[in-house]
Design an enzyme around this catalytic site. Sequence first.
Site, short mmCIF file in Angstrom:
data_model
loop_
_atom_site.label_atom_id
_atom_site.label_comp_id
_atom_site.label_asym_id
_atom_site.label_seq_id
_atom_site.Cartn_x
_atom_site.Cartn_y
_atom_site.Cartn_z
N SER A 47 4.74 -7.25 -11.34
CA SER A 47 4.16 -8.00 -10.23
C SER A 47 2.63 -8.04 -10.30
CB SER A 47 4.62 -7.41 -8.89
OG SER A 47 4.34 -6.02 -8.83
N GLN A 77 12.33 -5.95 -7.86
CA GLN A 77 13.06 -4.71 -7.66
C GLN A 77 13.28 -4.29 -6.21
OE1 GLN A 77 11.74 -1.56 -10.34
NE2 GLN A 77 11.22 -3.07 -11.90
N CYS A 195 8.23 2.78 -4.06
CA CYS A 195 8.99 2.49 -2.84
C CYS A 195 9.62 3.78 -2.29
CB CYS A 195 10.06 1.43 -3.06
SG CYS A 195 10.69 0.78 -1.49
N LYS A 338 3.42 3.42 -3.66
CA LYS A 338 3.56 2.47 -4.76
C LYS A 338 4.63 1.43 -4.39
CE LYS A 338 2.26 6.09 -8.05
NZ LYS A 338 0.94 5.56 -8.44
N THR A 339 4.18 0.29 -3.84
CA THR A 339 5.09 -0.76 -3.39
C THR A 339 4.58 -2.13 -3.82
OG1 THR A 339 3.99 -1.21 -1.28
CG2 THR A 339 5.60 0.61 -1.31
N ALA A 341 4.19 -4.54 -1.80
CA ALA A 341 3.24 -4.93 -0.75
C ALA A 341 1.85 -4.41 -1.06
CB ALA A 341 3.71 -4.41 0.60
N CYS A 373 6.35 -0.72 3.87
CA CYS A 373 7.69 -0.28 3.48
C CYS A 373 8.69 -0.75 4.53
CB CYS A 373 7.73 1.24 3.36
SG CYS A 373 9.33 1.86 2.78
#
Length: 445
Positions: A47, A77, A195, A338-339, A341, A373
């Site tokens: 991403s 994912q 996530c 770690k996302t 977003a 999240c």
Amino acid sequence: MASLLHPQLQLSRQYGRVFSVFNSQIHTGSGLAAKDHYKVLVLGGGSGGIAMAARLKRKVGAENVAIVEPSEMHYYQPIWTLVGAGAKSVASSGRSTSSVIPSGVTWVKSKVAEFDPEKNTVHTDCGKKISYDYLIVALGLELHYEKIKGLPEGFEHPKIGSNYSLKTVEKTWDALKSFKEGNALFTFPNTPVKCAGAPQKIMYLSDAFLRKTGKRSKANIIFNTSLPVLFGVKKYADALWEIVKKRDLNVNLRHNLIEVRADKQEALFENLDKPGETEVFKYEMLHVTPPMGPPAVLKGSLLDDAGGWLDVNKNTLQHKTYDNVFGIGDCTNLPTSKTAAAVAAQSAVLDRTVSRILKKQTPDKAYDGYTSCPLVTSYNTVILAEFDYDGQPLETFPVVDQSKESRVMYHMKADVMPHLYWHGLLKGIWGGPGPYRTMMHLGMK
């Protein structure tokens, strides 16, 4: 520039959809053969890498940007949580890498083998040496199932799955569907993870599924987490503890999975507060969240920190030692979750940082650690957690209590966010909800 190209390459440019030029496993969106030097070299086609390539091609020209990425497929994912619960298909999560590479940007279909930031070069596993003016590192992180004794070979047995891997996400759904009675066990490892809400999201979804199918009374649902808290932000943790109590879910803090005996349907945990103490849990269903770590190629390089992560300034995303190197996403040592977003918000800041540096100006925009999240708590509800570096809520919707379960937020997670990902983030036009949050809060956030 075109007059300097080999005639065959000029023909390839003119008829890019007809001809393909391959050179050392290198492919390009426009049919051009690869160069050995690019103004902007992006490492990683996830991403963050795709988003930054899309943004920077508009500033320096597509022909001056390349992406190094070995994978043929690109996956969204975050949707795998719903795949593991049978609410989405795994096919819906993937698209070909060639379809998401920004048009005209060169795709170097290889792995990064070595960094040489002193010489502004990167070596690939196919023996290619590529130089750059500016480097964007977006290599993600690595899963380490092998650090749990009995895995990954344990996945050959039934009753065990993991939403973190393409090979094992559907096994989660198989285990949930076949559940009859006993322990349904969910884990969180003693490492950073991507996530961080996902390990417990599948627990809530499994609880909902077992209630719907009349099996809940025969199920003992257990969440064993290495963390000392249920969630890192108190506002949302308090709401989740209420759900845990109401639904009779069992949470054991500071329990870390160290072994799976899949043939016996047993999982062994260490008690992190009492070294040397272990406990065996029998299971009828087991969902494993694997230990994770930085990319192996980063560890021990000139670009990493003491933990092996890319060492960047948390405000500008610029490398702390090399001014022409930048990072985004899971591979960095940014002190936030770690996302996807987080990647979106980082992409907007990094875009501004690089733009300023291209003009020989000082970066003037700081990343505040924003991440989000969507905590899926059932097949139609979500608690939308949004917060910053300090673990303080940084919410977009001022008239909504985002610590409450919401059907609207579920549809955002399941339907709106994938659309924003494919058509916004990867196109370089979605940099997170920051501007909308500012408007909704009348400029006060």
